[in-house]
Every structure is written in structure tokens, then in C-alpha cells.
Design a protein around this motif. Structure first.
Motif, PDB file in Angstrom:
ATOM      1  N   SER A   1       0.842  -1.196   0.000  1.00 13.99           N
ATOM      2  CA  SER A   1       0.000   0.000   0.000  1.00 13.99           C
ATOM      3  C   SER A   1       0.875   1.243   0.000  1.00 13.99           C
ATOM      4  O   SER A   1       2.103   1.170   0.077  1.00 13.99           O
ATOM      5  CB  SER A   1      -0.902   0.008   1.242  1.00 13.99           C
ATOM      6  OG  SER A   1      -0.135   0.299   2.404  1.00 13.99           O
TER       7      SER A   1
ATOM      8  N   SER B   1      -1.477   6.647  -3.814  1.00 17.14           N
ATOM      9  CA  SER B   1      -2.115   5.336  -3.928  1.00 17.14           C
ATOM     10  C   SER B   1      -2.142   4.858  -5.370  1.00 17.14           C
ATOM     11  O   SER B   1      -1.929   3.680  -5.658  1.00 17.14           O
ATOM     12  CB  SER B   1      -3.544   5.401  -3.382  1.00 17.14           C
ATOM     13  OG  SER B   1      -3.553   5.616  -1.995  1.00 17.14           O
ATOM     14  N   GLN B   2      -2.379   5.769  -6.328  1.00 18.44           N
ATOM     15  CA  GLN B   2      -2.637   5.401  -7.706  1.00 18.44           C
ATOM     16  C   GLN B   2      -1.359   5.097  -8.471  1.00 18.44           C
ATOM     17  O   GLN B   2      -0.429   5.903  -8.509  1.00 18.44           O
ATOM     18  CB  GLN B   2      -3.399   6.534  -8.392  1.00 18.44           C
ATOM     19  CG  GLN B   2      -4.189   6.122  -9.604  1.00 18.44           C
ATOM     20  CD  GLN B   2      -5.119   7.233 -10.046  1.00 18.44           C
ATOM     21  OE1 GLN B   2      -4.739   8.406 -10.096  1.00 18.44           O
ATOM     22  NE2 GLN B   2      -6.355   6.869 -10.372  1.00 18.44           N
TER      23      GLN B   2
ATOM     24  N   ASN C   1     -11.183  -7.263  -4.570  1.00 17.76           N
ATOM     25  CA  ASN C   1     -11.013  -6.693  -3.236  1.00 17.76           C
ATOM     26  C   ASN C   1     -11.751  -7.471  -2.160  1.00 17.76           C
ATOM     27  O   ASN C   1     -11.683  -7.123  -0.990  1.00 17.76           O
ATOM     28  CB  ASN C   1     -11.421  -5.212  -3.211  1.00 17.76           C
ATOM     29  CG  ASN C   1     -12.887  -5.004  -3.571  1.00 17.76           C
ATOM     30  OD1 ASN C   1     -13.652  -5.962  -3.720  1.00 17.76           O
ATOM     31  ND2 ASN C   1     -13.275  -3.754  -3.733  1.00 17.76           N
TER      32      ASN C   1
ATOM     33  N   GLN D   1      -6.276  -4.826  -3.290  1.00 20.37           N
ATOM     34  CA  GLN D   1      -6.548  -3.531  -2.667  1.00 20.37           C
ATOM     35  C   GLN D   1      -7.541  -2.696  -3.472  1.00 20.37           C
ATOM     36  O   GLN D   1      -8.211  -1.837  -2.915  1.00 20.37           O
ATOM     37  CB  GLN D   1      -5.241  -2.739  -2.507  1.00 20.37           C
ATOM     38  CG  GLN D   1      -4.236  -3.408  -1.591  1.00 20.37           C
ATOM     39  CD  GLN D   1      -2.926  -2.668  -1.563  1.00 20.37           C
ATOM     40  OE1 GLN D   1      -2.759  -1.690  -0.848  1.00 20.37           O
ATOM     41  NE2 GLN D   1      -1.970  -3.118  -2.358  1.00 20.37           N
ATOM     42  N   SER D   2      -7.590  -2.929  -4.776  1.00 17.87           N
ATOM     43  CA  SER D   2      -8.508  -2.187  -5.635  1.00 17.87           C
ATOM     44  C   SER D   2      -8.956  -3.104  -6.754  1.00 17.87           C
ATOM     45  O   SER D   2      -8.200  -3.946  -7.238  1.00 17.87           O
ATOM     46  CB  SER D   2      -7.827  -0.941  -6.217  1.00 17.87           C
ATOM     47  OG  SER D   2      -8.617  -0.354  -7.236  1.00 17.87           O
ATOM     48  N   ASN D   3     -10.196  -2.927  -7.200  1.00 18.79           N
ATOM     49  CA  ASN D   3     -10.711  -3.732  -8.298  1.00 18.79           C
ATOM     50  C   ASN D   3     -10.274  -3.217  -9.667  1.00 18.79           C
ATOM     51  O   ASN D   3     -10.491  -3.892 -10.675  1.00 18.79           O
ATOM     52  CB  ASN D   3     -12.241  -3.780  -8.246  1.00 18.79           C
ATOM     53  CG  ASN D   3     -12.739  -4.865  -7.305  1.00 18.79           C
ATOM     54  OD1 ASN D   3     -12.065  -5.858  -7.079  1.00 18.79           O
ATOM     55  ND2 ASN D   3     -13.924  -4.673  -6.742  1.00 18.79           N
ATOM     56  N   THR D   4      -9.675  -2.021  -9.709  1.00 14.36           N
ATOM     57  CA  THR D   4      -9.290  -1.417 -10.983  1.00 14.36           C
ATOM     58  C   THR D   4      -7.814  -1.664 -11.251  1.00 14.36           C
ATOM     59  O   THR D   4      -6.943  -1.149 -10.540  1.00 14.36           O
ATOM     60  CB  THR D   4      -9.585   0.094 -10.986  1.00 14.36           C
ATOM     61  OG1 THR D   4     -10.966   0.294 -10.721  1.00 14.36           O
ATOM     62  CG2 THR D   4      -9.219   0.704 -12.326  1.00 14.36           C
TER      63      THR D   4
ATOM     64  N   LEU E   1      -2.313  -0.751  -9.535  1.00 10.56           N
ATOM     65  CA  LEU E   1      -3.743  -0.605  -9.264  1.00 10.56           C
ATOM     66  C   LEU E   1      -4.122   0.849  -9.044  1.00 10.56           C
ATOM     67  O   LEU E   1      -3.275   1.710  -8.804  1.00 10.56           O
ATOM     68  CB  LEU E   1      -4.132  -1.412  -8.021  1.00 10.56           C
ATOM     69  CG  LEU E   1      -3.835  -2.912  -8.031  1.00 10.56           C
ATOM     70  CD1 LEU E   1      -4.317  -3.529  -6.730  1.00 10.56           C
ATOM     71  CD2 LEU E   1      -4.481  -3.589  -9.220  1.00 10.56           C
ATOM     72  N   ASP E   2      -5.409   1.058  -9.106  1.00  9.95           N
ATOM     73  CA  ASP E   2      -5.936   2.384  -8.793  1.00  9.95           C
ATOM     74  C   ASP E   2      -5.643   2.742  -7.340  1.00  9.95           C
ATOM     75  O   ASP E   2      -5.597   3.923  -6.993  1.00  9.95           O
ATOM     76  CB  ASP E   2      -7.448   2.406  -9.051  1.00  9.95           C
ATOM     77  CG  ASP E   2      -8.010   3.811  -9.045  1.00  9.95           C
ATOM     78  OD1 ASP E   2      -7.493   4.660  -9.790  1.00  9.95           O
ATOM     79  OD2 ASP E   2      -8.952   4.064  -8.272  1.00  9.95           O
ATOM     80  N   ALA E   3      -5.412   1.746  -6.524  1.00 10.51           N
ATOM     81  CA  ALA E   3      -5.009   1.971  -5.132  1.00 10.51           C
ATOM     82  C   ALA E   3      -4.060   0.845  -4.730  1.00 10.51           C
ATOM     83  O   ALA E   3      -4.497  -0.246  -4.370  1.00 10.51           O
ATOM     84  CB  ALA E   3      -6.220   2.020  -4.200  1.00 10.51           C
TER      85      ALA E   3
END
Length: 939
Positions: free
Chosen positions: A31, A39-40, A285, A290-293, A309-311
Motif C-alpha cells: 500500500s 495510492s494510484q 477486493n 486492494q482495488s478492483n481497478t 492498481l488504482d489503489a
């Protein structure tokens, strides 16, 4: 080795998520708290050195396998894309493209290329992909393709919207919305697919099947297809997943070496599957992502998968961690036992019995009602699950559990080898017998004559019951035929050839032979000699695991051994012993429960290790034991030297050699080890000539050396994994130059200084002679003065002695006269008128005259003035109101006489002296706190 800010790979892992299918790749999450950036993350790329690079909203992220480094973007914009060649890291973003190179201090430094092509930028030009080939670097924006070769750009403007590009075997494939798919040849676009099928479809993934030559094409909202260039036909891939793709939107894709397809979605994480649609794994997730994207997918040099990831950032290890998976369960307590029963996974914990479906790995454990409390044992017997509990023993009945026995502390339950319808069980206090009836298993009776806390029990081929007490030794128990009474009990306190202190003894059976563990070596029962002896054959066959303290039987002549070194899986049949698997204790990160270590074999391929924070599943088909690390060498990332003040100076390494001036003999070395395979590594170093032995293992890849003596050294550093296997040793030559005072210039200076000293020696010698003669004269003068002082001191001592003698003489005389006066008074009282008053008074007057005689005082005063010059004069001057009697009292106090001594001198009583002292204090103006004697002595 220490460094407080370093992020250690796999130490800071949040969770390792796994599936029942142990071939699925474990997921490791990083993270923004780990990598200390936004995050991104938009893209990911692997360098030749094994370092990973990420395009992050805050800049360029670098991960060397141990620590993270953020390089802020040059114009404070988002870095959308990153790619690495042998020497450079290329990045791009909004109206910006360029590369990063290593500086002398091993840091990345940015060089922009935007100025040379900025005139070609559109208003909102932004770069979304970068690819590197042997000869060129390719930048992709929505409006054009920028080919960078030999420090110059060539630009391809398509006139259409370039929604996707990818590199397949050094050939760039370009998807132009509503036009088709092209490849770049000789800086020109060559059509590959121009078909109405692609109309209104946003292509997000293109790959090529190496065997068939088929193109795989993933679209954002219309699914996944293959294209046959021979007949121009499109076919649906993984038809069973088409609705999943359309619902969750394909955003990125990749093809593995095994031919599996990986799709990263916008709404539902990542999914891996075969061309036929067989799902290998799916992460979102809900099970650890951590992120679905998914914004970026890439492989490292070990074929591990990295997700931007997006996060956050995710890592899917390819090997070797699929030999085990760690399940951390925060809410169920410490796991003591377990069982796979009727498709359910049961865990016996210190909080109760928990269960969930084995084929639903992402489901949550639920507590079996009524089983709250400590569970000690889970055993499957005759398709029934027996639960040894603090409250007693539970047995399964369908999906429910009922209390079979309420005898508390139910530990080990065993089937009697001679009577298949009988079970024996040890508890806190009793041995229990269960019998199988037409209505199922029922408690039959307790065994009279033995009441002890029994943890493990076994029955040998002679029918003897062996019971190991948790704290108090081992018992051999002979039961009657009815199994309700003890006929004899033998307690073993000492074994043949055994140590004085045996520690915890546990009893098990291997191939129907009793085996006793002591933590030192294994013992067995010698039937012929009726004694316990070392199990020589097994001790020699299992090596270090002769010190096991727990054994668990597996199927088909397999056995688990648990010791301080870890867990080993052996096959033991007849006289053949072979070790199948070994799992060192470091693998369990100190989470085995002390004195209650346990492993449960769930099926032929999976075993469960019980941990204090969950459990670990072992894949018995994977025999990996950490040897991969032996093929790799750690890397030196950074070297800093420091002076005595602590000022740091980065150094450049040449030919793996460092040369330091003595003033910078404090050194800090930082290493990396980008073997990214899911294993935790630690570091050791030694420096022959300074530290001959390997240092203790440290998780921190930093070595700090202080005050290194001058000389030439070789610093040796290696990485060690949980299997205690080591990497190749990295060697660095270190030269610490001699201090300035040991250099040639310094030696020349010393020679010149010696010549100067010799030239000045004569002058110094002559001056010393003169000074010596002068010193002799001064010493003679000092001796004369000293003799005079000694004489004065002697005279003063003589006078003081004389004064003391005088005082004592007067005291003795006056004491005698006072005594005589007292006797005269007694005689007068006795004789009365027979002793005429005239004669009596004449004698008394004569005595009084001699007691207070002026001659005595004058003699004392003369001696006193010699010893204490001007004391009486000083007292008269300071206190003129003092009477002669007061002065006499002061003189006596000056020589430190007591009131008792003064009384005869003054011819009065001691009480009279005290009254006189009181009046004197008032005349001297002393307070109650002041000491009269001290005042007189200091006057």
C-alpha cells in the motif's frame, strides 16, 4: 546491520491470500504506507537488474526487492507510463517524456526529451505507453507514435484515436478506434486487421499465441476474441467468461509462458484462465486485492506478476511459495488441531470449534454452537469427528455435535489396536474407555487405579497402555481384560543411557513400535530386556530430527516430525527411512504454539500446520527447499562514507573496489536482493581481518562500519532465506588509507623535525645546566627556610606541651587541695569545738589561697601566650567588658579543656563553670545556635 526506515520485502506483507487449489499464485499487497507515495499506480516495468519501476501519481517508484525509492516527477505531474532498457528508465506523462539515468551516487537523475518534440504536441498531448527495443524507444499518445532512435525522434501521426498499443516480438501493434489494428514497419503503419467487427470497440489487449499464430484481442466492453489471419475469422475465447468481461470491463491483459491469459478489469480485479476458459485464479477486493481497478500488468524476470492498481501495488509470486500458504485468522484464536470432514474444514482453537466449507476458501469461519472454550484435539474415527474439549468430548452427528463425555480436558483419543470397537482417551485426570454399540459410540467407563493428566496415549502390540504425563514422566500401564482397572503401573524416571533431566516426554507409535521423544533423542521399548533404550536405528535415520518432541502419523507409512528446527515429513517403511519434505522453523515466523506444536494432514496433498494466529497449508507435491537462492547474488546499491562529525559523502564504486581516506573511515553499505519469489530473506556479512565470523542474521540490508583501521579488506555479504539456504557471496574490496601522520610526507617531516631537535639539543643542554645550578641555589634557600619553620614548629610544639603540662599540674594540685579542703571540713564537723576555729580557718584560708593562686595563673598565662600569641589581647580588644576571670575561662576553653577540667583550675564546681560559661556567652553576644568553644577556637 541496521536501517530503521527500510521496507523489507515480505516482512511488511499485509496478508498472503490463497485458495484450496495450492497451485494458485499467492497475492502480496503493497500500500501507499509501504512505498510512501500516492495510492494510484498507472504502469509497471521490470529492469535488467531485477528492480521494478512504477509510474505513480507522485512520480517514479523504484523497488529493489528490499526497499522503495520515490523520485518525484519533473513537472509535478502524473507519470502515466514507464519502460526500462539496459541503461535507462523511460517515463511519460502530460506533455512530458524523457529518461532517467544513474548518477555517481547510484541515484536516478532525469533528462527531459520534451523540448525536442514539443512543437508536435497537441493541446492535451499525454503519453500512455512506452516500449523499448534493441534499437529504439517508442512513446505512445492518443494522437501519435513517437519513435526515439539515435537521440532523434520520428513521429507517426495517424489522424485517428490510438486507443491501444503493444509490443509483440519487437513489433509494435497499434489499435486505432473504428479503423483497425496495424503494425509499425519502417516507420509506417501496415494494416493487420481492418474489419467491421472492431467497429465501436475499444481494444484494451492484444497478444499472440506463439504456437498457433492467433491474435488474442480483448475489448473493453465486448469481450475477448481470437483472430485467425488465415481466414480473417474472429472467435470467442472463454465463452463462459464473456458476461464477466462485458460486465467488469477489460482494461489490461497479458499472456503467460504457459499460455494462460491474464485479464485485468476495471470493476472486478484480475482473473487468470486457459484459452478454454478454465479459471486458474481470480482476485478482487473481496479476497485480498486492494482495488478492483487494474491499471497495469507486467512480469518480472522470474515470471512473477506485478499489478499497478488504482489503489496500491500487488505481487503474485510464481515460485516457490506455492509450497505453502499462510492463513492469518484474527478472530478465531490460536489453532491447536483441525480436520477436513465431509467437505468442511474444522479448526480446534482456544476459543472453540470453528468451521467453513473447504471448497469456499473466501468464506468466513463460524463458531460451532456449544463448543466455546479450549479445543485440544480433532480426530476422525469411523466417519465421525471426535472433538477433545476442555468441557469433555464431543462427537459429530450429521451437521451437529453432541457431548459424548463430560470428563474435562479431553486430549488424545486412540482406537485400541486389538479391539476395533474400543477407543481409549487421556484427560486431565482420567483414562476413559468408549465402546461402539448399535446406537453408535458411547462412553463405557473410566479406568480405575490411574488418575493423572495424560496428554498422549498409545497401546503396544502386547496390550500395554503407554501414557505420557504433560509434566511428570512416562507410564507403562497394564489393564485387565475388561479395561476398567489397572493391574500394574511402571513409571519411568530415567532411561538407559539417558540424561539426568529428560524434560517433556511424549509417546507415539511408528510402524507399530513405541517411540518416546525427549527433545534430545528418540527412545523405544525393548520387550526382551523389558526396558527403555535409545532407538538407534531411527536416531541415525532421521538426523537432527531425533530431537523431535512431537510426531504425527500420515497416510501410507508417512510421519511428521516436529522439533526446534522445524517440521519434517518422512516415509518410514520396514528399514527404509526417507525424508520427503522439510519446513524450517523460520517459515512459521515464531507462530508455532510452544509445547503444543501440531500438524494435521488433511489429504494426500495437503497438510495444515497449527499456528497461534491461524494456520498454514503445505503443498506436499511441492518439494522445494529454498535452493533457488543459491543461483543469485545480492547487489550493492549505495555506499556512503562519513567523517567523525557524521557528515555523509556518497561514493562511486570502481571495479568493485572502494578506497577511503582515513578521515572517512566510517562506512555505510546498502544492498538489495531482487530475487522476487515470495521468500523472505535476511542478510549476513563478514570481513576477514575485522570480523572473522558471519554476523547474526538481520532483516535490514544495511551494514554500518565505524572507525575502520587502515588496511585492505574484503567485505563479504550474502542473503539467507527461511530455508537457511544462502545466495552467492558478494565481495567488495575495501582500502582504508593510512592517516596523514603515517604518510611519506609525514615521515619526511619527522626527519626534519629530528634534525632541528638535534641542532637545538646543545643549546637546550647548556640552558639546563644553568637552570640546574640556579635550582640548586634555590633548593638550599628553601632548605634553610624549611629548617627555620621546623624549628618554629618544634618550639611551638614544645610550648604547647609545656602549656598542657602546666595546666595538668595546676589541675592536679587544685584537685588535691580541694580534696584536702573537703576532708578538713569533715574533720571540723566531727571534732567540733575540739578543733579550734582559729586553726581550722587558718588552714582553709591557706588552701583557698593556693587554689586560686596568682602565681599559678601567671605561670599558665606566660606559657599560654607563647603558644597562642596575642589571643588574650585580641579577646580584650574585641570584648573590653570581659573580666580577668572571663579571660581565664577563655584561655582554658582555647586549649579545649572540659568543664570538669576547668572547675579545679577556677576552684569552683562544675555547675559553677557552666554558669560562668553562660555569662560569658552573653558577654560575647552568642546565640543559642552558636557553639562557645568553636567561637573561642576560631578567634
Amino acid at each position: 546491520m541496521k536501517h530503521p526506515t527500510i521496507l523489507i520485502l515480505f516482512i511488511s506483507l499485509h496478508t498472503i491470500i490463497g485458495f484450496v487449489n495450492l497451485d494458485a499464485q499467492p497475492l502480496i499487497s503493497f500500500s501507499k504506507n509501504d512505498y510512501k507515495a500516492a495510492s494510484q499506480n498507472w504502469s509497471v516495468s521490470c529492469g535488467n537488474s531485477g528492480h521494478m519501476y512504477f509510474g505513480n501519481s507522485s512520480g517514479l517508484l523504484e523497488f529493489d526487492g528490499i526497499s522503495w525509492q520515490l523520485y518525484p516527477s519533473p513537472n509535478a505531474s502524473i507519470i502515466r507510463t514507464v519502460a526500462v532498457d539496459s541503461a535507462r528508465v523511460y517515463t511519460g506523462g502530460y506533455r512530458e517524456l524523457g529518461f532517467w539515468e544513474r548518477s555517481d551516487n547510484n541515484k536516478l537523475q532525469y533528462f527531459s526529451l520534451a523540448d525536442s518534440v514539443k512543437s508536435q504536441f497537441g493541446t492535451n498531448e499525454e503519453f500512455w505507453s512506452i516500449f523499448t527495443t534493441k534499437n529504439q524507444t517508442i512513446f505512445h499518445s492518443f494522437a501519435g507514435i513517437y519513435l526515439y532512435e539515435n537521440e532523434h525522434f520520428s513521429i507517426i501521426k495517424t489522424g485517428g484515436f490510438i486507443n491501444f498499443t503493444t509490443l509483440i516480438k519487437d513489433t509494435l501493434y497499434v489499435s486505432i478506434y473504428n479503423e483497425g489494428i496495424y503494425r509499425v514497419e519502417n516507420k509506417q503503419l501496415v494494416p493487420v486487421i481492418e474489419d467491421e467487427f472492431l467497429k465501436d470497440k475499444y481494444v484494451r489487449f492484444i497478444a499472440k499465441n506463439a504456437l498457433t499464430g492467433m491474435l488474442y484481442i480483448g475489448t473493453e466492453s465486448d469481450g475477448l476474441f481470437s483472430y485467425n489471419s488465415n481466414n480473417g475469422q474472429f472467435s470467442t475465447i472463454a465463452a463462459n467468461l464473456q458476461s464477466f468481461f462485458k460486465t467488469n470491463k477489460i482494461n489490461h491483459g497479458a499472456l503467460t509462458n504457459e499460455g494462460n491469459i491474464i485479464i485485468g478489469t476495471i470493476l472486478n480485479g484480475i482473473i487468470a484462465f486457459s484459452e478454454q476458459g478454465e479459471i486458474k485464479y481470480h482476485y478482487n477486493n473481496e479476497n485480498g486485492l486492494q482495488s478492483n481497478t487494474v491499471l497495469g500488468i507486467s512480469f518480472d524476470r522470474f515470471n512473477n506478476i506485478w499489478l499497478a492498481l488504482d489503489a496500491g501495488i500487488e505481487y503474485l509470486a510464481n515460485t516457490p511459495v506455492n509450497c505453502y500458504k499462510n492463513y492469518i485468522e484474527k478472530d478465531i484464536g490460536a489453532v491447536y488441531s483441525g480436520a477436513l470432514y465431509n467437505g468442511d474444514l474444522f479448526l480446534g482453537t482456544n476459543q472453540g470449534l470453528y468451521v467453513k466449507r473447504w471448497d469456499e476458501p473466501n468464506s468466513k469461519f463460524s463458531l460451532v454452537d456449544g463448543t466455546q472454550g479450549q479445543v485440544w484435539d480433532c480426530e476422525i474415527i469411523d466417519n465421525h469427528l471426535f472433538i477433545g474439549h476442555n468441557k469433555g468430548t464431543f462427537i459429530s452427528s450429521g451437521n451437529n455435535f453432541s457431548l459424548l463425555s463430560d470428563y474435562s480436558g479431553a486430549y488424545n483419543i486412540k482406537r485400541h489396536p486389538r479391539q476395533q470397537d474400543v477407543l481409549l482417551q487421556g484427560t486431565y485426570n482420567d483414562l476413559i474407555v468408549y465402546r461402539k454399540t448399535q446406537d453408535g459410540w458411547k462412553m463405557s467407563n473410566t479406568i480405575s487405579g490411574f488418575n493423572n493428566l495424560t496428554r498422549f496415549i498409545e497401546v503396544d502390540h502386547l496390550g500395554n497402555l503407554w501414557a505420557s504425563h504433560f509434566y511428570n514422566g512416562l507410564y507403562k500401564i497394564r489393564l485387565n481384560d475388561e479395561l476398567d482397572n489397572v493391574e500394574s503401573v511402571i513409571k519411568y524416571d530415567k532411561f538407559e543411557d539417558g540424561p539426568e533431566q529428560l524434560g517433556h516426554l511424549n509417546v507415539f507409535k511408528i510402524e507399530n513400535q513405541i517411540v518416546i521423544t525427549t527433545g534430545h533423542q528418540l527412545y523405544t521399548y525393548d520387550v526382551l530386556r523389558n526396558t527403555i533404550v535409545p532407538f538407534s536405528f531411527l536416531n541415525g535415520a532421521v538426523g537432527d530430527f531425533k530431537a523431535a518432541n512431537r510426531m504425527v502419523p500420515g497416510p501410507n507409512h508417512h510421519y511428521w516430525f516436529v522439533s526446534d528446527k522445524g517440521i519434517a515429513y518422512f516415509k518410514i517403511y520396514a528399514n527404509d527411512v526417507s525424508r520427503i519434505n522439510f519446513y524450517p522453523k523460520q517459515l512459521f515466523e515464531n507462530h508455532l504454539i510452544p509445547d503444543h506444536e501440531n500438524i494435521v494432514q488433511l489429504n494426500d496433498t495437503t497438510a495444515m500446520v497449527c499456528l497461534e494466529n491461524g494456520y498454514m497449508l503445505l503443498n506436499l507435491n511441492n518439494h522445494y527447499e529454498g535452493t533457488e537462492i543459491e543461483l543469485h547474488e545480492i547487489q550493492l546499491r549505495q555506499v556512503n562514507a562519513a567523517n567523525k562529525k557524521g557528515d555523509q559523502f556518497p561514493l562511486r564504486i570502481k571495479n568493485n573496489t572502494i578506497s577511503l581516506p582515513h578521515s572517512l573511515n566510517n562506512l555505510t553499505l546498502r544492498y538489495s536482493f531482487p530475487l522476487l519469489n515470495g521468500e523472505k530473506v535476511r542478510f549476513q556479512y563478514k570481513i576477514p581481518g575485522l570480523y572473522a565470523q558471519w554476523s547474526a542474521l538481520s532483516a535490514h540490508p544495511t551494514i554500518e562500519l565505524s572507525r575502520i583501521p587502515s588496511g585492505t579488506y574484503t567485505i563479504e555479504v550474502k542473503a539467507v532465506n527461511n530455508w537457511l539456504k544462502s545466495s552467492k557471496i558478494h565481495q567488495l574490496k575495501l582500502i582504508v588509507n593510512a592517516p596523514w601522520y603515517q604518510t611519506t610526507y609525514a615521515i619526511t617531516g619527522y626527519s626534519l623535525l629530528m634534525i632541528g631537535l638535534m641542532l637545538g639539543l646543545k643549546y637546550i643542554t647548556s640552558r639546563k645546566i644553568k637552570l640546574k645550578e640556579k635550582r640548586k641555589r634555590e633548593e638550599k634557600e628553601k632548605e634553610l627556610i624549611q629548617l627555620k619553620n621546623e624549628k618554629l614548629s618544634s618550639e611551638l610544639s614544645y610550648k604547647s606541651q609545656k602549656l598542657a603540662s602546666s595546666a595538668m599540674s595546676i589541675i592536679k594540685k587544685n584537685e588535691f587541695l580541694l580534696s584536702l579542703k573537703a576532708k578538713m571540713k569533715k574533720h571540723k564537723e566531727y571534732l567540733g569545738n575540739r578543733y579550734p576555729d582559729k586553726y581550722y580557718q587558718e588552714v582553709i584560708d591557706k588552701i583557698d589561697e593556693n587554689i586560686s593562686g596568682q602565681d599559678d595563673w601567671q605561670l599558665f598565662e606566660a606559657n599560654f601566650e607563647q603558644a597562642h600569641e596575642a589571643f588574650l589581647k585580641t579577646m580584650k580588644k574585641k570584648h573590653p567588658e570581659l573580666t580577668p576571670s572571663d579571660l581565664r575561662l577563655c584561655a582554658y576553653l582555647r586549649i579545649n579543656l572540659t568543664s570538669k577540667d576547668i572547675a579545679p583550675l577556677l576552684g569552683i564546681t562544675v555547675r559553677g563553670v557552666e554558669n560562668h560559661r553562660y555569662r560569658l556567652r552573653k558577654k560575647l553576644g552568642l546565640t543559642a545556635e552558636d557553639n562557645l568553644t568553636d567561637y573561642i577556637l576560631n578567634a
